[in-house]
Design a protein around this motif. Structure first.
Motif, PDB file in Angstrom:
ATOM      1  N   GLU A  48     -12.349 -29.157  42.292  1.00 25.33           N
ATOM      2  CA  GLU A  48     -13.122 -27.905  42.188  1.00 25.33           C
ATOM      3  C   GLU A  48     -12.198 -26.704  42.383  1.00 25.33           C
TER       4      GLU A  48
ATOM      5  N   GLU B 140     -17.365 -23.786  39.759  1.00 23.93           N
ATOM      6  CA  GLU B 140     -18.305 -22.971  40.539  1.00 23.93           C
ATOM      7  C   GLU B 140     -18.244 -21.530  40.044  1.00 23.93           C
TER       8      GLU B 140
ATOM      9  N   HIS C 138     -16.409 -19.038  42.257  1.00 18.98           N
ATOM     10  CA  HIS C 138     -14.958 -19.271  42.276  1.00 18.98           C
ATOM     11  C   HIS C 138     -14.314 -18.713  41.008  1.00 18.98           C
TER      12      HIS C 138
ATOM     13  N   ASP D 155     -21.108 -26.032  40.172  1.00 18.22           N
ATOM     14  CA  ASP D 155     -21.717 -25.472  41.373  1.00 18.22           C
ATOM     15  C   ASP D 155     -22.321 -24.141  40.971  1.00 18.22           C
TER      16      ASP D 155
ATOM     17  N   ASP E 151     -24.748 -24.627  45.054  1.00 22.69           N
ATOM     18  CA  ASP E 151     -23.841 -24.365  46.184  1.00 22.69           C
ATOM     19  C   ASP E 151     -24.042 -22.894  46.571  1.00 22.69           C
TER      20      ASP E 151
HETATM   21 CO    CO Z   1     -18.624 -25.416  45.543  1.00 26.87          CO
END
Ligand code: CO
Ligand code: XUL
Length: 436
Positions: A232, A268, A271, A296, A339
């Motif tokens: 990730e 994600e 991110h 995510d 998330d």
């Molecule tokens: Co995450």
């Protein structure tokens, strides 16, 4: 199963005209879109860490959320109660999957052996709850970043003892993920990164990280765990520079260390924005390189430079994300894991429902919009037209590398100034708005 969220009934689909805040307006799990049910397209998962273990703490203060499943003074009782609350929540919300870190479901004890025993106890209950409810595990993972021993990383720690501890922890987490029928396993490099190069041998640390992942691949074969491995990407936080900084960087890492056949990416949204990319960019990069695994699903706040992990509500984003995911073939083992965490002031248990209902509806709308965009083929057509030159004999020759600089110079000398064309960005953006 009506103990921890007694005020909430099963959340139903009531359609776009419903005014009930505790109902879906767009997520209709059985409805078919492009030949597949919405539930099968979206594969929603609830994350254990934020939803049940996060209680609103921030760097300036402790938790604000009081939960009935968190009241016992015995840590293992809390773990059991929380698990029951979680399955009540999943069932009432109507998601098919959950995700956890090892340390979310059972608190760490004084020794690894004791901690593993605690995990076994909880996993036994989780297995039964999964069986009773039909809810599956999207992925499991290890928390090798919260404990003090991991202050300088897990796989990238300067100490081989810490490396060994991390490996032991991952070994157990893979075993329990397998026991629970997990469809995947995530490696987020919590503290795999550095604060200053003055004390960091970056080459060694990258090599060690790859070694850890190779060992995980070996162990996966040994125990015949069939789930998909994911890494990730995240560029910063908690360290100043995280090694798995974005999808491009992860792809290069996987290629260099011969790990590409065993790993895909868990992208994600927040991110991506921390890395200075759009969510769609990261997804598209993965699709283009065959490494899109799971997502995510959250969002950041572009005014704040940290991982705010907010619930996704932006239909523009979810539409573009679902367009890219669908064009890339959709999810297989992966799905949309929320998330995301409640804001510190959203203290009531029912806020957990509002947050997830909104996020699921936002992605359901994204899916519906994206399906229309795909059916209409307008964006496909525009893209094809823009690159049409490459379908001519001249374009194909270049792509096949049948010509070199010499021939291209001859061509240019003969044909003169190339014709330039409009990118039509504004028209395309307007066209997109028609679908929202
Ligand atoms: Co995450
Ligand atoms: C941290 C983060 C993690 C991973 C799982 O930013 O995203 O929760 O998803 O370890």
């Amino acid at each position: 199963m009506n103990t921890f969220f007694p005020k909430i009934k099963k959340i139903k689909y009531e359609g776009p005209d419903s005014k009930n805040p505790l109902a879906f307006k767009h997520y209709n799990p059985k409805k078919k879109i492009l030949g597949k049910s919405m539930a099968d397209h979206l594969r929603f998962a609830v994350c254990y860490w934020h939803t049940f273990k996060g209680l609103g703490a921030d760097p300036f203060g402790g938790g604000t959320m009081i939960r009935d499943y968190n009241t016992s003074s015995a840590p293992m009782q809390v773990a059991e109660d929380t698990l029951h609350a979680a399955f009540e929540f999943f069932t009432k919300l109507g998601v098919n999957f959950w995700c956890f870190h090892d340390r979310d479901i059972a608190p760490e004890a004084d020794t690894l052996a004791e901690t593993n025993k605690r995990l076994d106890k909880i996993v036994k209950i989780a297995k039964k709850l999964q069986k009773d409810t039909g809810i599956g595990l999207l992925w499991g993972t290890t928390n090798a970043f919260s404990h003090r021993r991991f202050l300088a990383g897990a796989g990238t720690n300067p100490s081989p003892q810490v490396f060994a501890y991390a490996a032991s922890q991952i070994k157990k987490a893979m075993e329990i993920t397998k026991q629970l029928g997990g469809q995947g396993y995530v490696f987020w490099g919590g503290r795999e990164g550095y604060e200053t190069l003055l004390n960091t041998d970056m080459k060694k640390e990258f090599d060690h990280l790859a070694t850890l992942l190779h060992m995980a691949v070996d162990y996966k074969k040994q125990i015949r765990f069939k789930g998909q491995f994911y890494i990730e990407p995240k560029p910063k936080e908690p360290t100043k520079h995280q090694y798995d900084s974005d999808a491009g960087n992860c792809f290069a890492f996987l290629q260099k260390y011969d790990l590409l056949k065993d790993f895909k990416l868990n992208i994600e949204a927040n991110h991506a924005t921390l890395a200075g990319h759009t969510f769609q960019h990261e997804l598209q990069f993965c699709v283009d390189n065959g490494i899109l695994g799971s997502v995510d699903a959250n969002r950041g706040d572009l005014f704040l430079g940290w991982d705010t992990d907010q619930f996704p509500t932006d239909i523009y984003e979810t539409t573009l994300a679902m367009y890219t995911i669908l064009k890339g073939g959709g999810f297989t083992t992966g799905g949309l894991n929320f998330d995301a965490k409640l804001r510190r002031q959203s203290i009531d248990p029912e806020d957990l429902f509002h947050a997830h209902i909104g996020a699921m509806d936002a992605f359901a709308r994204g899916l519906k919009n994206a399906a229309k965009m795909i059916k209409d083929k307008k964006f496909d057509k525009a893209l094809r037209q823009r690159y049409a030159g490459w379908n001519t004999a001249f374009g194909r020759k270049i792509e096949k590398r049948q010509v070199g600089f010499g021939e291209l110079e001859q061509y240019t000398l003969k044909n003169g100034e190339p014709k330039v064309q409009s990118g039509r960005q504004e028209m395309l953006e307007n066209m997109l708005n028609e679908y929202l």
